[in-house]
Motif scaffolding. Sequence first.
Motif, mmCIF file in Angstrom:
data_model
loop_
_atom_site.group_PDB
_atom_site.id
_atom_site.type_symbol
_atom_site.label_atom_id
_atom_site.label_comp_id
_atom_site.label_asym_id
_atom_site.label_seq_id
_atom_site.Cartn_x
_atom_site.Cartn_y
_atom_site.Cartn_z
ATOM 1 N N GLU A 52 0.834 -1.203 0.000
ATOM 2 C CA GLU A 52 0.000 0.000 0.000
ATOM 3 C C GLU A 52 0.869 1.253 0.000
ATOM 4 O OE1 GLU A 52 -4.213 -0.726 2.173
ATOM 5 O OE2 GLU A 52 -2.464 -0.904 3.485
ATOM 6 N N ILE A 53 1.900 1.243 0.840
ATOM 7 C CA ILE A 53 2.805 2.386 0.927
ATOM 8 C C ILE A 53 3.568 2.567 -0.384
ATOM 9 C CG2 ILE A 53 4.972 3.152 1.996
ATOM 10 C CD1 ILE A 53 3.860 2.169 4.661
ATOM 11 N N LEU A 54 4.034 1.464 -0.967
ATOM 12 C CA LEU A 54 4.800 1.546 -2.209
ATOM 13 C C LEU A 54 3.942 2.067 -3.362
ATOM 14 C CD1 LEU A 54 6.948 -1.722 -2.049
ATOM 15 C CD2 LEU A 54 7.698 0.629 -1.621
ATOM 16 N N ALA A 55 2.663 1.726 -3.376
ATOM 17 C CA ALA A 55 1.768 2.250 -4.419
ATOM 18 C C ALA A 55 1.640 3.765 -4.299
ATOM 19 C CB ALA A 55 0.399 1.583 -4.321
ATOM 20 N N SER A 56 1.444 4.237 -3.067
ATOM 21 C CA SER A 56 1.337 5.681 -2.831
ATOM 22 C C SER A 56 2.676 6.372 -3.102
ATOM 23 C CB SER A 56 0.898 5.932 -1.388
ATOM 24 O OG SER A 56 0.883 7.303 -1.096
ATOM 25 N N PHE A 57 3.753 5.740 -2.654
ATOM 26 C CA PHE A 57 5.103 6.266 -2.837
ATOM 27 C C PHE A 57 5.449 6.387 -4.317
ATOM 28 C CE2 PHE A 57 9.540 4.840 -3.577
ATOM 29 C CZ PHE A 57 10.230 5.912 -3.028
ATOM 30 N N SER A 58 5.098 5.371 -5.115
ATOM 31 C CA SER A 58 5.412 5.373 -6.550
ATOM 32 C C SER A 58 4.684 6.493 -7.276
ATOM 33 C CB SER A 58 5.052 4.016 -7.172
ATOM 34 O OG SER A 58 5.826 2.983 -6.599
ATOM 35 N N GLY A 59 3.456 6.793 -6.818
ATOM 36 C CA GLY A 59 2.717 7.895 -7.415
ATOM 37 C C GLY A 59 3.337 9.238 -7.086
ATOM 38 N N ALA A 60 3.684 9.424 -5.814
ATOM 39 C CA ALA A 60 4.218 10.710 -5.364
ATOM 40 C C ALA A 60 5.652 10.938 -5.840
ATOM 41 C CB ALA A 60 4.158 10.788 -3.840
ATOM 42 N N GLN A 61 6.477 9.888 -5.805
ATOM 43 C CA GLN A 61 7.905 10.031 -6.102
ATOM 44 C C GLN A 61 8.222 9.892 -7.588
ATOM 45 O OE1 GLN A 61 10.116 10.841 -3.857
ATOM 46 N NE2 GLN A 61 12.089 10.488 -4.853
ATOM 47 N N TYR A 62 7.478 9.011 -8.271
ATOM 48 C CA TYR A 62 7.842 8.676 -9.649
ATOM 49 C C TYR A 62 6.742 8.959 -10.667
ATOM 50 C CZ TYR A 62 11.238 6.063 -6.882
ATOM 51 O OH TYR A 62 12.191 5.711 -5.967
ATOM 52 N N GLY A 63 5.612 9.453 -10.224
ATOM 53 C CA GLY A 63 4.523 9.754 -11.146
ATOM 54 C C GLY A 63 3.855 8.523 -11.726
ATOM 55 N N ARG B 180 1.016 5.820 -11.486
ATOM 56 C CA ARG B 180 -0.275 5.513 -10.878
ATOM 57 C C ARG B 180 -0.463 4.000 -10.854
ATOM 58 N NH1 ARG B 180 -4.899 9.057 -13.644
ATOM 59 N NH2 ARG B 180 -6.043 8.025 -11.952
ATOM 60 N N CYS B 181 -0.616 3.441 -9.661
ATOM 61 C CA CYS B 181 -0.788 2.000 -9.529
ATOM 62 C C CYS B 181 -1.507 1.695 -8.218
ATOM 63 C CB CYS B 181 0.555 1.268 -9.574
ATOM 64 S SG CYS B 181 1.677 1.714 -8.223
ATOM 65 N N CYS B 182 -1.901 0.454 -8.044
ATOM 66 C CA CYS B 182 -2.561 0.015 -6.816
ATOM 67 C C CYS B 182 -1.748 -1.114 -6.188
ATOM 68 C CB CYS B 182 -3.992 -0.427 -7.110
ATOM 69 S SG CYS B 182 -4.101 -1.845 -8.225
ATOM 70 N N PRO B 183 -1.971 -1.450 -4.926
ATOM 71 C CA PRO B 183 -1.199 -2.513 -4.263
ATOM 72 C C PRO B 183 -1.276 -3.847 -4.992
ATOM 73 C CG PRO B 183 -2.459 -1.263 -2.642
ATOM 74 C CD PRO B 183 -2.919 -0.795 -3.981
ATOM 75 N N GLN B 184 -2.395 -4.102 -5.672
ATOM 76 C CA GLN B 184 -2.569 -5.368 -6.385
ATOM 77 C C GLN B 184 -1.666 -5.487 -7.620
ATOM 78 O OE1 GLN B 184 -5.112 -3.410 -5.308
ATOM 79 N NE2 GLN B 184 -5.641 -4.739 -3.568
ATOM 80 N N GLU B 185 -1.017 -4.395 -8.002
ATOM 81 C CA GLU B 185 -0.094 -4.415 -9.140
ATOM 82 C C GLU B 185 1.364 -4.450 -8.691
ATOM 83 O OE1 GLU B 185 -2.216 -1.854 -12.602
ATOM 84 O OE2 GLU B 185 -1.870 -0.754 -10.706
ATOM 85 N N ILE B 186 1.597 -4.649 -7.396
ATOM 86 C CA ILE B 186 2.956 -4.607 -6.838
ATOM 87 C C ILE B 186 3.347 -5.958 -6.261
ATOM 88 C CG2 ILE B 186 4.357 -3.652 -4.958
ATOM 89 C CD1 ILE B 186 3.050 -0.984 -5.435
ATOM 90 N N LEU B 187 4.573 -6.376 -6.585
ATOM 91 C CA LEU B 187 5.170 -7.583 -6.017
ATOM 92 C C LEU B 187 6.489 -7.187 -5.358
ATOM 93 C CD1 LEU B 187 5.096 -10.870 -6.078
ATOM 94 C CD2 LEU B 187 6.867 -10.571 -7.823
ATOM 95 N N VAL B 188 6.650 -7.497 -4.083
ATOM 96 C CA VAL B 188 7.892 -7.197 -3.366
ATOM 97 C C VAL B 188 8.889 -8.323 -3.638
ATOM 98 C CG1 VAL B 188 8.936 -6.727 -1.120
ATOM 99 C CG2 VAL B 188 6.605 -5.948 -1.593
ATOM 100 N N THR B 189 10.115 -7.958 -3.966
ATOM 101 C CA THR B 189 11.150 -8.935 -4.321
ATOM 102 C C THR B 189 12.390 -8.764 -3.458
ATOM 103 O OG1 THR B 189 12.237 -7.516 -5.963
ATOM 104 C CG2 THR B 189 10.352 -8.827 -6.720
ATOM 105 N N ALA B 190 13.288 -9.735 -3.575
ATOM 106 C CA ALA B 190 14.590 -9.640 -2.902
ATOM 107 C C ALA B 190 15.574 -8.926 -3.828
ATOM 108 C CB ALA B 190 15.091 -11.029 -2.536
ATOM 109 N N GLY B 191 15.278 -7.657 -4.133
ATOM 110 C CA GLY B 191 16.144 -6.848 -4.974
ATOM 111 C C GLY B 191 15.811 -6.957 -6.458
ATOM 112 N N ALA B 192 16.522 -6.171 -7.265
ATOM 113 C CA ALA B 192 16.264 -6.119 -8.709
ATOM 114 C C ALA B 192 16.683 -7.403 -9.412
ATOM 115 C CB ALA B 192 16.994 -4.924 -9.322
#
Length: 486
Positions: free
Chosen positions: A159-170, A172-184
């Motif tokens: 949830e935080i990363l979705a909001s962060f990505s909008g504010a920091q990088y422009g 627009r996404c939702c938490p359901q479009e995000i997967l947390v990984t062990a790095g790039a």
Amino acid sequence: MLDIVSIQLKETELPLYQSLAEAIERQLRERDVLSGERLPSVRTLAKQLGVNPSTVVAAYHLLEKKGVAYTKLGSGTYLLPPTVPPPQDDLEGLFGDYAELNSGRLSFSEGMIDLAGNAPAADVFPVAEFKKAINTVLDTDGGYAFSYQESEGYYPLREILASFSGAQYGIRCCPQEILVTAGAQQALDLLCKAMLHPGDTVFAEMPSYIGMRSVFALHDAKLFGVPMEPDGLSLDILAYYAQKYRPRLLYTMPVYQTPTGVSMSAEKRRHLLKLAAQYDFYIIEDDLFSDINLKGERLYPLKSEDADGRVVYVKSFSKLLMPGIRTGYVIAPQNLLERLSAVKYATDISGSGLIQRALTAYFQKGCWSENIVQISHAYQERAQAALANVSEWKRFGVRIGEVRGGFGLWLTLPEGIADREIYYRCKAQKVLIAPGSLFYITPMAGFERHLRISFASSREVEKGLRVVGECIRSVVNKHADHTIFI
């Protein structure tokens, strides 16, 4: 430049156009002609050689079929870089005593000054803030902090990363479009597992991130290098390759590319998105350094302009916070994210619950904004100090790429000076640098004339740069007819 005057057309059993094509290929091999260089016009070459223009047209068409050149309508015929790595025996000949470097891993021993690694500086890590975040999680969640998370990642963090990505990088996404990984690196591996079949074609910038090559090779992808230009990928060559080879993926760093530091122009970004739609491929955008801007500018990721779901965005906190937290994330369309989630579960079930919860607390406390300003300021100072040192090398014929973001220098050596000779001289004096050749997928003209130097992590950057400068001076003098620099 192709020397059309010296082309010799011998009488053979071959058709004249085929003899001409082979003569041109010999010229290219012998004269180290740059990819992207324009070949003589049909009319000019026909007149110089005394042949019918149709012979030249047929020869150029044959070169196109062989992947040596491509024709741009209304502009002319241009050279392509090699698309297939040469056999190992040929590599030994191309690289000479470069066997140690072919793996892409540079050996580092105790007491050396490391100017090759792309690791961030430990003295700018937000240790105190992260320690507080971990303590907050332990006090609040207790043993639950060590439990398994969802394969997609701890939901409050997403949830935080979705909001962060909008504010920091422009983006627009939702938490359901995000997967947390062990790095790039894990993100790239998961994307390959979810999106590629053996033998699929993948395009990547050239030169580019070394670790990318190993991931795509592991999944048996056919990897094609697309040369970089001062404003990003060569889209003419990309379009030619796309039409001919139909890629599944393109790997790119549009902002502060590694190792060149180049950022893709606005015009090329728009055109690239159109090409992805036209030829039906996905773009993997590795956003390594957009936060580390050293000129006060703000460049947003390509994903922020993606209206059709063609861009899969990869972000890692390894260079921005601490490498040891091994955490990043992917933004992808939900249908792709479902496949990624299944692959993630099969790979490691889930990531570290403690680290993901600590990152959540870190962002909730508002630490990011303050830390990223401090980090960027620290690297600005280091970049200025490094540039002040290497600017003296211009008198040796060294060209220095513009440094707008990230924490590396991309240098071009004078003609006739090979990066491996500088590398081994520096290594003998306990300084490790990265030869530019390491970042190329296939050898091409000029690929041995670059160095990548990091100014981020070593405490002895100035001392190391003095050694590198002395090695360059001595090698330039060695190849000159007489001593020209004292």
